[in-house]
Design a protein around this motif. Structure first.
Motif, short mmCIF file in Angstrom:
data_model
loop_
_atom_site.label_atom_id
_atom_site.label_comp_id
_atom_site.label_asym_id
_atom_site.label_seq_id
_atom_site.Cartn_x
_atom_site.Cartn_y
_atom_site.Cartn_z
N ASP A 1 0.92 -1.16 -0.04
CA ASP A 1 -0.15 0.08 -0.12
C ASP A 1 0.74 1.27 -0.07
OD1 ASP A 1 -2.54 1.35 0.26
OD2 ASP A 1 -2.20 2.13 2.11
N SER A 2 2.73 1.02 -0.28
CA SER A 2 2.53 2.50 -0.56
C SER A 2 3.42 2.79 -1.79
CB SER A 2 4.32 2.20 0.01
OG SER A 2 4.61 0.74 -0.65
N ALA A 3 2.88 1.87 -2.77
CA ALA A 3 3.44 2.43 -4.80
C ALA A 3 2.18 1.82 -5.14
CB ALA A 3 4.93 2.15 -4.81
N ALA A 4 2.26 2.61 -6.76
CA ALA A 4 1.68 1.45 -7.70
C ALA A 4 1.17 2.41 -9.23
CB ALA A 4 0.23 1.68 -7.64
N VAL A 5 1.23 2.06 -9.94
CA VAL A 5 1.76 1.63 -11.44
C VAL A 5 0.27 2.48 -12.25
CG1 VAL A 5 3.98 1.62 -11.56
CG2 VAL A 5 2.24 -0.26 -12.03
N LEU A 6 0.47 3.31 -13.29
CA LEU A 6 -0.67 3.22 -12.98
C LEU A 6 -0.74 3.68 -15.08
CD1 LEU A 6 -1.70 6.28 -10.74
CD2 LEU A 6 -2.01 3.47 -10.76
N VAL A 7 -1.25 1.90 -15.95
CA VAL A 7 -1.32 1.49 -16.79
C VAL A 7 -2.23 2.14 -18.21
CG1 VAL A 7 0.71 0.27 -16.09
CG2 VAL A 7 -1.23 -0.87 -16.59
N PRO A 8 -1.71 2.57 -19.33
CA PRO A 8 -2.85 2.11 -20.09
C PRO A 8 -3.76 1.11 -20.40
CG PRO A 8 -0.61 2.60 -21.52
CD PRO A 8 -0.67 2.04 -19.94
N PHE A 9 -4.40 0.80 -20.60
CA PHE A 9 -6.07 -0.12 -19.68
C PHE A 9 -4.91 -1.49 -20.65
CE2 PHE A 9 -9.44 3.53 -20.82
CZ PHE A 9 -9.35 3.24 -19.40
N PRO A 10 -4.49 -0.86 -21.92
CA PRO A 10 -3.70 -2.79 -22.42
C PRO A 10 -3.02 -3.42 -21.96
CG PRO A 10 -3.91 -0.87 -24.30
CD PRO A 10 -4.43 -0.23 -22.83
N TYR A 11 -2.56 -2.28 -20.68
CA TYR A 11 -1.62 -2.94 -20.65
C TYR A 11 -2.03 -3.86 -18.78
CZ TYR A 11 1.23 -1.67 -24.07
OH TYR A 11 1.63 -2.04 -25.22
N LEU A 12 -2.93 -3.50 -18.45
CA LEU A 12 -3.91 -4.10 -16.77
C LEU A 12 -3.70 -5.94 -17.10
CD1 LEU A 12 -7.18 -1.60 -16.71
CD2 LEU A 12 -4.99 -1.27 -15.60
N ALA A 13 -3.70 -6.55 -17.50
CA ALA A 13 -3.20 -7.50 -17.95
C ALA A 13 -2.26 -8.21 -17.70
CB ALA A 13 -3.84 -7.96 -18.96
N GLN A 14 -1.67 -7.13 -17.90
CA GLN A 14 0.36 -7.53 -17.95
C GLN A 14 0.58 -7.25 -16.49
OE1 GLN A 14 2.88 -5.10 -20.46
NE2 GLN A 14 4.65 -6.85 -19.89
N CYS A 15 0.14 -6.18 -15.99
CA CYS A 15 0.20 -5.51 -14.71
C CYS A 15 -0.13 -7.09 -13.73
CB CYS A 15 -0.32 -4.62 -13.60
SG CYS A 15 1.07 -3.17 -14.76
N SER A 16 -1.65 -7.51 -14.23
CA SER A 16 -2.09 -8.24 -13.14
C SER A 16 -1.13 -9.35 -13.11
CB SER A 16 -3.55 -8.96 -14.18
OG SER A 16 -3.71 -9.18 -14.31
N VAL A 17 -0.81 -9.64 -13.79
CA VAL A 17 0.11 -10.89 -13.63
C VAL A 17 1.84 -11.11 -13.09
CG1 VAL A 17 1.21 -13.07 -15.34
CG2 VAL A 17 -0.36 -12.14 -16.04
N THR A 18 1.91 -9.93 -13.72
CA THR A 18 3.88 -9.27 -13.04
C THR A 18 3.86 -9.11 -12.06
OG1 THR A 18 3.75 -9.21 -15.62
CG2 THR A 18 5.53 -8.95 -13.90
#
Ligand code: PEP
Length: 260
Positions: free
Chosen positions: A40-57
């Motif tokens: 709960d101290s940092a996040a990346v806010l990405v273009p929509f198509p890359y949400l899936a990549q973030c959810s895996v990585t």
């Protein structure tokens, strides 16, 4: 005591940047730097198509992820729009609403921004609500009037329940992507104003609500900004694409949290 209610938070706004390959490199570098980082101290806010990549990585890591905009609608004939539930489907936690680029380039009104905050909240996302004045506004002495107008629309339109789960971000337009950062005192003055206005309307929320500063935050200036009493972290654009810069900003945030 109130400071401990608001540990610092850093969000990286990638804007319209990235590719599967470039993101893989960036996220891998961030993950190795993020080891041991508090949740709960940092996040990346990405273009929509890359949400899936973030959810895996990023799954199971201290780094959270989210989007940069959201539709006010839940579903239906809204070609090109992305609903809050769709964003939440990718285990995202955050979404920016009212970024100055959306306000300026897409004509988003204060009222629309409030509706987006509500839509995000209803889907279980944390809205990061941006406010901030242009250079003309500042030079004409209208900073507080503009920020108050933008903030009041959200206070009126979204209400205390949505606000209780929201993060606010003060982003002076003249400091975004320009390399010209607000001085720590300039940032503190507006943050204190925002918190004061929040206190007038929703006293119970004022001390616990995070207010981030955004506008050319870098590793080199983050510590001074985060040392200010009402600056609860950063919303970071350009520097969030450079691993050592972003991790340097996160480090400054953790040091400031520890010092509180
Ligand atoms: C932003 O895009 O929200 C931002 C603050 O950008 P930068 O850090 O590049 O000024």
């Amino acid at each position: 005591m109130t400071r401990r209610m608001r540990s610092k938070f850093v969000a990286g706004n990638w804007k319209m940047n990235g590719s599967l390959t470039a993101n893989h490199q960036l996220l891998t570098a961030l993950l190795s730097g993020a080891e041991g980082m508090p949740a709960d101290s940092a996040a990346v806010l990405v273009p929509f198509p890359y949400l899936a990549q973030c959810s895996v990585t990023l799954d199971g890591s201290p780094l959270a992820w989210g989007a940069q905009d959201v539709s006010t609608h839940e579903s239906g004939a809204f070609t090109g729009e992305v609903s809050a539930a769709m964003i939440a489907d990718f285990a995202a936690s955050y979404v920016i609403v009212g970024h100055s680029e959306r306000r300026a380039l897409h004509g988003e009104s204060d009222e629309l921004v409030a509706q987006k905050a509500v839509a995000a909240h209803n889907a279980g996302l944390i809205p990061i609500v941006c406010v901030g004045e242009t250079l003309d506004d500042r030079e004409a002495g209208r900073t507080e009037a503009v920020v108050a107008r933008q903030l009041d629309a959200v206070l009126d339109g979204a209400g205390d329940e949505v606000l209780s789960s929201s993060i606010l971000a003060y982003e002076p337009v003249w400091a975004i992507g320009t390399g010209r950062t607000a001085s720590p005192q300039q940032a503190q003055d507006v943050h204190a104003f925002v918190r004061g206005r929040l206190r007038e309307r929703f006293p119970a929320l004022a001390d616990g609500t995070r207010i981030l500063y955004g506008g050319s935050v870098k590793a080199a200036n983050a510590a001074d900004l985060f040392a200010m009493a009402d600056v609860d972290g950063g919303l970071v654009g350009g520097a969030s694409l450079v691993p050592h810069e972003f991790m340097g900003i996160c480090e400054a945030a953790f040091s400031a949290s520890r010092a509180d």
